[in-house]
Design an enzyme around this catalytic site. Structure first.
Site, PDB file in Angstrom:
ATOM      1  N   ASP A  80       0.849  -1.190   0.000  1.00 43.36           N
ATOM      2  CA  ASP A  80       0.000   0.000   0.000  1.00 43.36           C
ATOM      3  C   ASP A  80       0.887   1.243   0.000  1.00 43.36           C
ATOM      4  O   ASP A  80       2.114   1.136  -0.003  1.00 43.36           O
ATOM      5  CB  ASP A  80      -0.945  -0.035   1.194  1.00 43.36           C
ATOM      6  CG  ASP A  80      -0.190   0.012   2.515  1.00 43.36           C
ATOM      7  OD1 ASP A  80       1.054   0.053   2.494  1.00 43.36           O
ATOM      8  OD2 ASP A  80      -0.846  -0.021   3.562  1.00 43.36           O
TER       9      ASP A  80
ATOM     10  N   CYS B 170      -7.703 -28.049   5.384  1.00 45.42           N
ATOM     11  CA  CYS B 170      -6.469 -27.406   5.854  1.00 45.42           C
ATOM     12  C   CYS B 170      -5.742 -28.304   6.859  1.00 45.42           C
ATOM     13  O   CYS B 170      -6.348 -29.200   7.449  1.00 45.42           O
ATOM     14  CB  CYS B 170      -6.768 -26.039   6.453  1.00 45.42           C
ATOM     15  SG  CYS B 170      -7.229 -26.064   8.188  1.00 45.42           S
TER      16      CYS B 170
ATOM     17  N   ASP C 235      -8.396  -7.477  -0.008  1.00 39.62           N
ATOM     18  CA  ASP C 235      -7.462  -7.712   1.096  1.00 39.62           C
ATOM     19  C   ASP C 235      -8.145  -7.321   2.377  1.00 39.62           C
ATOM     20  O   ASP C 235      -9.062  -6.489   2.367  1.00 39.62           O
ATOM     21  CB  ASP C 235      -6.200  -6.860   0.943  1.00 39.62           C
ATOM     22  CG  ASP C 235      -6.434  -5.440   1.420  1.00 39.62           C
ATOM     23  OD1 ASP C 235      -7.116  -4.678   0.707  1.00 39.62           O
ATOM     24  OD2 ASP C 235      -5.990  -5.106   2.535  1.00 39.62           O
TER      25      ASP C 235
ATOM     26  N   CYS D  50     -13.285 -28.977   5.838  1.00 35.99           N
ATOM     27  CA  CYS D  50     -12.097 -28.190   5.492  1.00 35.99           C
ATOM     28  C   CYS D  50     -10.887 -29.109   5.312  1.00 35.99           C
ATOM     29  O   CYS D  50     -10.687 -30.054   6.066  1.00 35.99           O
ATOM     30  CB  CYS D  50     -11.830 -27.167   6.594  1.00 35.99           C
ATOM     31  SG  CYS D  50     -10.366 -26.182   6.319  1.00 35.99           S
TER      32      CYS D  50
ATOM     33  N   HIS E 290      -5.998 -22.041   9.357  1.00 36.37           N
ATOM     34  CA  HIS E 290      -7.353 -22.405   8.940  1.00 36.37           C
ATOM     35  C   HIS E 290      -8.056 -21.216   8.280  1.00 36.37           C
ATOM     36  O   HIS E 290      -8.696 -21.363   7.237  1.00 36.37           O
ATOM     37  CB  HIS E 290      -8.179 -22.911  10.121  1.00 36.37           C
ATOM     38  CG  HIS E 290      -9.632 -23.009   9.807  1.00 36.37           C
ATOM     39  ND1 HIS E 290     -10.176 -24.090   9.150  1.00 36.37           N
ATOM     40  CD2 HIS E 290     -10.645 -22.114   9.970  1.00 36.37           C
ATOM     41  CE1 HIS E 290     -11.457 -23.862   8.945  1.00 36.37           C
ATOM     42  NE2 HIS E 290     -11.772 -22.668   9.430  1.00 36.37           N
TER      43      HIS E 290
HETATM   44 ZN   LIG Z   1      -9.479 -25.870   8.412  1.00 41.70          ZN
END
Ligand SMILES: [Zn+2]
Ligand SMILES: [Zn+2]
Ligand SMILES: [Zn+2]
Lengths: 472, 435
Positions: free
Chosen positions: B138, B352, B312, B350, B380
């Site tokens: 930025d 992850c 973002d 999920c 996560h």
């Molecule tokens: Zn996860």
């Protein structure tokens, strides 16, 4: 006692004291082993501080034994009881041997809370008082592979009286006998009537538990009845403060019991100087059987590790790299005695510029007294990366170190992470420090194998027998 | 010191004086001319290319391949924020394996510590943090206005007192670009005159016009137009006329991309989405559109439908520190007692590393023992954001984005009555009616 499969096979004993070997028969099926002298993997609640499994596995050659402490676990007993499948599964640990000790070697443990019947551990929620019954109930929920017996270890303070030390030895032996009794009771009916002993409801619950959790093969939850201690081994605790007769009595009496190994307690850094510690350990070692391992609690500084190995210690707890990490430092002491400089982590020293010599000299004074009792104080085995001189130092933490941190990052970056209080500093330092410390133990074993312990000591401690200044 | 330091009276030797003159010269009517001439100079030279892979036939959503100097980014994309050149305890390898192609660094923070000179010596921010993929920085202006109390905006730049040593510092458009050139980011942001989105009146108009002038100064100051992309930031507050004027003027410049700025600062969501959709209506199709500071899942999905490509937000990583895990049904506060004996992963669907290895109960307990608990949630949450955007993209490519939106909303809210009104309205404006 049945079930003691753990066995220390010594391959080399130097001067009748320093022992090199392999601790075999670890784990439920005895498939794991651990080289000695060696150290256990230090964790907070089964998790190496700052690291996730991803970052932990950047490290190769991790110890096969993970240490957890009741001070972390005790307050979660109800959770583990409901979980039923032991701490290893609860923490998502996979292929590791689990050792459960009483206290966290890196955390202060307030004194004055033991009684004839209880000891206290300190978790995040404060003090928890453990009776033998509660202690053993905890072990049943944790389901470690081996654990430290309950002990009164409050005699490390220099002013502990002979009477208090004697009491601690007596109490610890009494706790051990009680623990052994519970353990035997838990094992005997096990072999005879396992199916009947486990209520049907438990099985149902265990199965339901499995359904709503992840990734455990069903066989695992039924191959042994939950919350029993068959095949779990116990280490007896040798107390005795700084009183030789008490140390010997404690060792002798403990050795008579069916324990798999020994924890040497009350000898931690700060409790006494190394000369006295060496004297105590040497005397104790004479009383202990050769084939059983000796785990020294609360000692992790490289100079002390070397001296204690010389006195006959096999195992250490690896909290030292964590303490170094917490003060924003990186281990940088040298232990290379191999003539081959290509070996990982053992590159030849970089020549220092005159400026850096000055800095190094400055550091000597800063590091101060080696005999300092304060465990939080920086030692001469590390460098303080918060130091301004590292802000534009684009070298790795340690030239030649093959760890993830050294291969990917520079001192300047670590310095920046530390001054900006970024969490990645702890992650990267923990990786390097753990790696460096493990390599040190590797070098120590190699030195013992090649009868080069003196050379290693010289390298680590410097010619005067005192630790060397950093020469990176 | 890092930014140009201003003593009480600016010293004549300092280059800020020239900049101030530049600022005056490009004022008013000259602005568009200098913009036009720059267009010729820069045309085709920008180190960025945008390939539109698919456009949603119903909404304004699109899926693109954004080729940047360090790698190609699949859009729509969420960019995690690594303020200090690090992402909250996550290693660059972990970030890479989560599939992150671009992340942010903050010019204000990095300019202060360790400073642009040092980062330049370390081969830019890429080298300093050892990140092999793309970086966006930025301008530093936003932080200054939001973090530093004593900031003052003049035509020259943003003036403020250093929070470290109290020295007066002036951040000009030239200085911002200079620092971002040192950082070596793949995408740099122009210095804009940031006004809180709740401010109204002439100050908003002034800021809009000044942002245009500063854009021209930034374009001029960019030393690496072949390596570093400079994005313009559309301002104009919540005033449609001003936004439109800003869009008209800025799109005359041949910058490689555009950001929609001045939103996500506490304005009404009704105003927010209208400004977003107005902006995308007037931005060129062939250039990336970056909606700054937006990262809540619902906002992401709606604003993709409105035609934005890049987003973002610090929220997903910041909230992880407090044990708040993002899930398809909102969030899950891991530290709450109800999870102490909950042996499921955070989100059973999920993929992850956290959800594959650990249960809610373990993470709940670990929060009492080690900071690694935060790292688990951070992993996560980043994974959640990136996976969400990948699914969004997939649905656009497969021509079923409107369906995706309906399913997403159903999962996120327990009932139709709980759908936020602004989102329903915004989606209706792009022909997606939620049943
Ligand atoms: Zn996860
Ligand atoms: Zn950490
Ligand atoms: Zn290293």
């Amino acid at each position: 006692m049945a079930g003691t499969r753990m066995k220390l096979e010594l391959s080399h004993v130097v001067q009748g004291r320093s022992r090199l070997g392999v601790l075999k028969g670890l784990g439920k099926t005895g498939q794991h082993s651990l080289e000695v002298p060696g150290c256990l993997l230090y964790t907070h609640f089964g998790s190496v501080p700052h690291l996730t499994q991803d970052t932990l596995h950047y490290l190769n050659k991790l110890p096969s034994v993970t240490q957890v402490t009741l001070s972390n676990i005790a307050e979660h007993q109800d959770v583990l009881e409901e979980f039923k499948r032991g701490f290893r599964k609860f923490a998502g640990l996979h292929d590791t041997v689990l050792y459960c000790s009483l206290h966290d070697p890196a955390a202060a443990c307030p004194t004055g809370y033991t009684t004839n019947k209880t000891v206290s551990v300190w978790g995040s929620g404060g003090r928890l008082e453990l009776t033998v019954a509660k202690f053993m109930a905890l072990q049943k929920t944790v389901q470690p592979d081996f654990y430290q017996s309950m002990a009164d270890g409050e005699t490390w303070q220099t002013n502990a009286s002979r009477k208090r030390v004697r009491k601690s030895v007596d109490r610890t032996l009494a706790h051990l006998d009680e623990c052994l009794l519970v353990q035997q009771k838990s094992q005997q009916p096990q072999a005879v009537a396992q199916p009947g002993k486990t209520p049907k409801i438990d099985c149902m619950a265990a199965n339901q538990m499995f359904l709503c959790t992840m990734q455990a093969p069903p066989a695992q939850s039924t191959d042994r009845a939950p919350q029993e201690l068959d095949g779990v081994e116990m280490f007896g605790v040798v107390e005795g403060g700084d009183i030789l007769e008490e140390r010997i009595r404690s060792a002798r009496e403990t050795a008579k019991r069916p324990v798999a190994g020994f924890c040497l307690d009350g000898l931690q850094t700060g409790s006494m100087d190394q000369a006295l510690r060496t004297q105590m350990i040497t005397a104790v070692a004479k009383e202990l059987p050769e084939e059983k391992p000796r785990l020294l609690q609360g000692v992790g500084r490289p100079d002390e590790v070397l001296a204690c190995v010389e006195a006959g210690v096999d195992l250490f707890e690896s909290f030292f790299p964590f303490q170094v990490t917490e003060r924003g430092c990186a281990l940088c002491f040298r232990f290379d005695i191999s003539p081959d400089p290509e070996r990982a982590g053992r590159a030849p020293p970089t020549v220092l510029g005159p400026n850096e010599e000055e800095h190094a000299a400055g550091e000597t004074q800063q590091n101060g007294d080696l005999d300092c009792d304060d465990q939080t104080q920086m030692t001469c085995f590390e460098m303080n990366l918060k130091d301004k001189r590292f802000q534009d130092d684009f070298r790795p933490l340690m030239e030649g170190c093959g760890c993830y941190c050294c291969k990917n990052h520079q001192r300047a970056y670590l310095h920046h992470l530390l001054v900006t209080n970024e969490l990645l500093a702890g992650v990267l330092l923990m990786i390097h420090n753990t790696s460096h410390y493990q390599s040190f133990f590797g070098a120590l074993r190699e030195a013992l194998a090649n009868d080069k312990l003196d050379l290693l000591k010289k390298r680590v401690l410097g010619d005067g027998g005192r630790p060397t200044e950093r020469r990176e | 010191m890092v930014y140009g330091i201003v003593s009480r009276r600016p010293s004549p030797s300092h280059d800020q004086l020239n900049m101030a003159e530049d600022g005056e010269r490009v004022d008013g009517i000259n602005t568009s001319e200098s913009g036009m001439s720059l267009k010729k100079v820069l045309s085709g030279a920008s180190p960025l290319s945008l390939k539109i892979i698919a456009e949603c036939p119903v909404t304004k959503a699109r899926a693109c391949d954004l080729a940047l100097p360090h790698s190609t980014v699949s859009t729509p994309v969420f960019m995690p924020v690594g303020t200090q050149g690090t992402l909250k305890g996550i290693t660059v390898d972990q970030l890479e394996s989560l599939g992150c192609q671009i992340c942010l660094g903050n010019t204000y923070h990095l300019g202060m510590r360790p400073g642009p000179d040092l980062i330049e010596k370390a081969n830019g921010l890429h080298g300093f943090m050892n990140w092999k993929r793309n970086l966006l920085t930025d301008s530093g202006g936003f932080q200054m206005v939001s973090l530093v109390e004593l900031s003052k905006v003049t035509e020259e730049g943003v003036q403020f007192k250093s929070p470290y040593d109290g020295k007066e510092i002036l951040l000009t458009p030239e200085r911002s670009i200079d620092i971002q050139n040192s950082l070596g980011s793949d995408i740099m942001m122009q210095l804009d005159d940031v006004v809180s989105s709740t401010v109204k009146g002439p100050r908003v108009e002034e800021a809009m016009h000044r942002s245009i002038r500063w854009l021209d100064r930034c374009i001029k100051a960019n030393k690496n137009p072949n390596k570093q992309n400079l994005f313009a930031i559309i301002q104009g507050g919540l005033d449609a006329e001003l936004r439109k004027a800003c869009l008209d003027e800025m799109t005359k410049r041949d910058v490689p991309g555009f950001a929609i700025g001045g939103l996500s600062g506490g304005e009404e969501k009704d105003d927010f989405w209208r400004m977003v959709t107005l902006s995308t209506d007037h931005l060129p199709r062939e250039k990336p559109r970056y909606l700054m500071g937006v990262g809540y899942a619902v906002d992401l999905v709606v604003c993709v439908a409105l035609g934005c490509d890049m987003f973002d937000c610090v929220f997903p990583t910041r909230t992880a520190r407090f044990g708040s895990a993002l899930v398809p049904w909102g969030s899950l506060q891991v530290k709450q007692k109800q999870y102490a004996k909950d042996f499921q992963p955070i989100d059973p669907d999920c993929q992850c590393p956290t959800c594959k290895n650990h249960s809610r109960a373990f993470l709940h307990a670990l929060f009492k023992s080690d900071t690694a608990a935060m790292h688990h949630i951070t992993i996560h949450n980043i994974s959640y954001q990136l996976t969400l955007m990948r699914s969004v993209r997939q649905s656009i490519v497969e021509g079923r984005f409107p369906e995706f939106i309906r399913t997403f909303m159903k999962r996120m809210f327990p009932s139709r009555e709980q759908y936020p009104g602004w989102a329903v309205e915004a989606l209706a404006s792009v022909n997606v009616v939620l049943e």
